[in-house]
Write a protein that holds these residues in place. Structure first.
Motif, PDB file in Angstrom:
ATOM      1  N   GLY A  73      -4.580  -7.606   5.976  1.00 18.55           N
ATOM      2  CA  GLY A  73      -3.486  -6.955   6.689  1.00 18.55           C
ATOM      3  C   GLY A  73      -3.485  -7.322   8.146  1.00 18.55           C
ATOM      4  O   GLY A  73      -2.801  -8.260   8.579  1.00 18.55           O
ATOM      5  N   SER A  74      -4.281  -6.605   8.937  1.00 14.09           N
ATOM      6  CA  SER A  74      -4.243  -6.829  10.382  1.00 14.09           C
ATOM      7  C   SER A  74      -4.665  -8.238  10.771  1.00 14.09           C
ATOM      8  O   SER A  74      -4.131  -8.795  11.730  1.00 14.09           O
ATOM      9  CB  SER A  74      -5.071  -5.779  11.118  1.00 14.09           C
ATOM     10  N   GLY A  89      -6.901  -2.094   9.481  1.00 21.10           N
ATOM     11  CA  GLY A  89      -7.638  -2.365  10.708  1.00 21.10           C
ATOM     12  C   GLY A  89      -9.042  -1.785  10.800  1.00 21.10           C
ATOM     13  O   GLY A  89      -9.611  -1.691  11.889  1.00 21.10           O
ATOM     14  N   ASP A 137     -10.237  -5.541  -0.743  1.00 24.55           N
ATOM     15  CA  ASP A 137      -9.204  -4.935   0.102  1.00 24.55           C
ATOM     16  C   ASP A 137      -9.825  -4.168   1.261  1.00 24.55           C
ATOM     17  O   ASP A 137     -10.439  -3.118   1.064  1.00 24.55           O
ATOM     18  CB  ASP A 137      -8.345  -4.001  -0.770  1.00 24.55           C
ATOM     19  N   ASP A 168       0.828  -1.210   0.000  1.00 25.29           N
ATOM     20  CA  ASP A 168       0.000   0.000   0.000  1.00 25.29           C
ATOM     21  C   ASP A 168       0.858   1.254   0.000  1.00 25.29           C
ATOM     22  O   ASP A 168       1.562   1.530   0.967  1.00 25.29           O
ATOM     23  CB  ASP A 168      -0.886   0.017   1.253  1.00 25.29           C
ATOM     24  N   GLY A 207      -6.785   4.230   3.270  1.00 30.42           N
ATOM     25  CA  GLY A 207      -5.973   5.127   4.101  1.00 30.42           C
ATOM     26  C   GLY A 207      -5.422   4.453   5.348  1.00 30.42           C
ATOM     27  O   GLY A 207      -4.360   4.814   5.822  1.00 30.42           O
TER      28      GLY A 207
HETATM   29  C1  DX5 Z   1      -6.266   0.365   3.092  1.00 27.84           C
HETATM   30  C2  DX5 Z   1      -5.285  -0.529   2.379  1.00 27.84           C
HETATM   31  C3  DX5 Z   1      -5.454  -1.972   2.715  1.00 27.84           C
HETATM   32  C4  DX5 Z   1      -5.137  -2.304   4.157  1.00 27.84           C
HETATM   33  C5  DX5 Z   1      -5.879  -3.541   4.545  1.00 27.84           C
HETATM   34  O1  DX5 Z   1      -6.145   1.648   2.623  1.00 27.84           O
HETATM   35  O2  DX5 Z   1      -5.456  -0.402   0.987  1.00 27.84           O
HETATM   36  O3  DX5 Z   1      -4.675  -2.788   1.850  1.00 27.84           O
HETATM   37  O4  DX5 Z   1      -3.755  -2.487   4.365  1.00 27.84           O
HETATM   38  O5  DX5 Z   1      -5.742  -3.715   5.907  1.00 27.84           O
HETATM   39  P1  DX5 Z   1      -6.781  -4.559   6.773  1.00 27.84           P
HETATM   40  O6  DX5 Z   1      -6.773  -5.954   6.237  1.00 27.84           O
HETATM   41  O7  DX5 Z   1      -6.201  -4.454   8.155  1.00 27.84           O
HETATM   42  O8  DX5 Z   1      -8.133  -3.919   6.645  1.00 27.84           O
END
Ligand code: DX5
Ligand code: ZN
Length: 221
Positions: A199-200, A147, A177, A37, A144
């Motif tokens: 992500g998280s 989590g 995403d 990202d 942005g």
């Molecule tokens: C948000 C990002 C995502 C984010 C996802 O702006 O584009 O890729 O890292 O994180 P989680 O899985 O924690 O929602």
């Protein structure tokens, strides 16, 4: 026909003080891609990391590098991201005045071209370029930050997008995403998602390798 989602851990949620360790963990795991990202503090209200960090990630990463640009005027950096090792380069629909031209420029560099849509942007806006897009990234949170919680309207968007892809005979992948967990992964895949970014959910897990294996398993249809 059996299907298994592509799992793309988002490095935004990694421990930046132990980045090599976390990259190697993803290499060892059943994850398919690295999701990267890039935020500029203008298109989104946050700044993530830039070129030197991606260069460092690329030194260790042994899987597909999926770069999600949350920046204004992404055309300026297409060649740079190719040089940094991007395999897939995704730009935001909302940041591109001449999207068709941007997609051609990404492909001319030998990368796969992706388009990301904010939660409020209707998938029908891609109807006229769908055959030029390798991947559509549906934002299931406002971009942005990691989590955040998943926006339920995403399921409807997946179904509508799938219909556009099928009707046009395109082979575009659908990536989701934001807010992906073991609670929604199966339902997202059943609705038509091909790629799940997490992500998280992955990096905050006690055992990220097992968490990734579990995501692969529950998204096998
Ligand atoms: C948000 C990002 C995502 C984010 C996802 O702006 O584009 O890729 O890292 O994180 P989680 O899985 O924690 O929602
Ligand atoms: Zn992302």
């Amino acid at each position: 026909m059996s299907k298994q989602a592509i799992i793309a851990p988002s490095v935004l949620a990694a421990d930046f003080a132990n980045l090599q360790r976390d990259i190697e963990m993803i290499n060892t795991s059943q994850a398919d891609w690295f999701h990267i990202d890039i935020m500029d503090g203008v298109f989104v209200p946050n700044i993530s990391f830039g070129m030197p960090v991606l260069e460092a990630i690329n030194k260790h990463a042994k899987k597909t590098i999926d770069v999600h640009l949350m920046i204004v005027d992404p055309d300026r950096y297409i060649k740079t991201f190719k040089a940094l090792g991007s395999d897939i380069l995704t730009v935001h629909y909302e940041a591109c005045t001449h999207l068709h031209r941007t997609l051609q420029a990404i492909k001319a560099e030998g990368m796969k071209a992706g388009v990301a849509l904010n939660p409020h942007t209707n998938v029908s806006l891609l109807e006229d370029v769908i055959n030029d897009i390798d991947l559509v990234c549906l934002m299931s949170v406002n971009p942005g930050f990691g989590g955040q919680s998943f926006i339920e309207n995403t399921y409807k968007k997946i179904r509508q997008l799938k219909e556009i892809i099928t009707r046009n005979g395109a082979s575009t992948l659908i990536e989701i995403d934001g807010g992906v967990t073991d609670k929604n992964a199966k339902q997202l895949t059943e609705a038509g998602a091909d790629v799940l970014v997490a992500g998280s959910f992955v990096f905050r897990a006690e055992d990220p390798i097992a968490t990734i294996a579990d995501l692969k398993k529950i998204t096998t249809l």
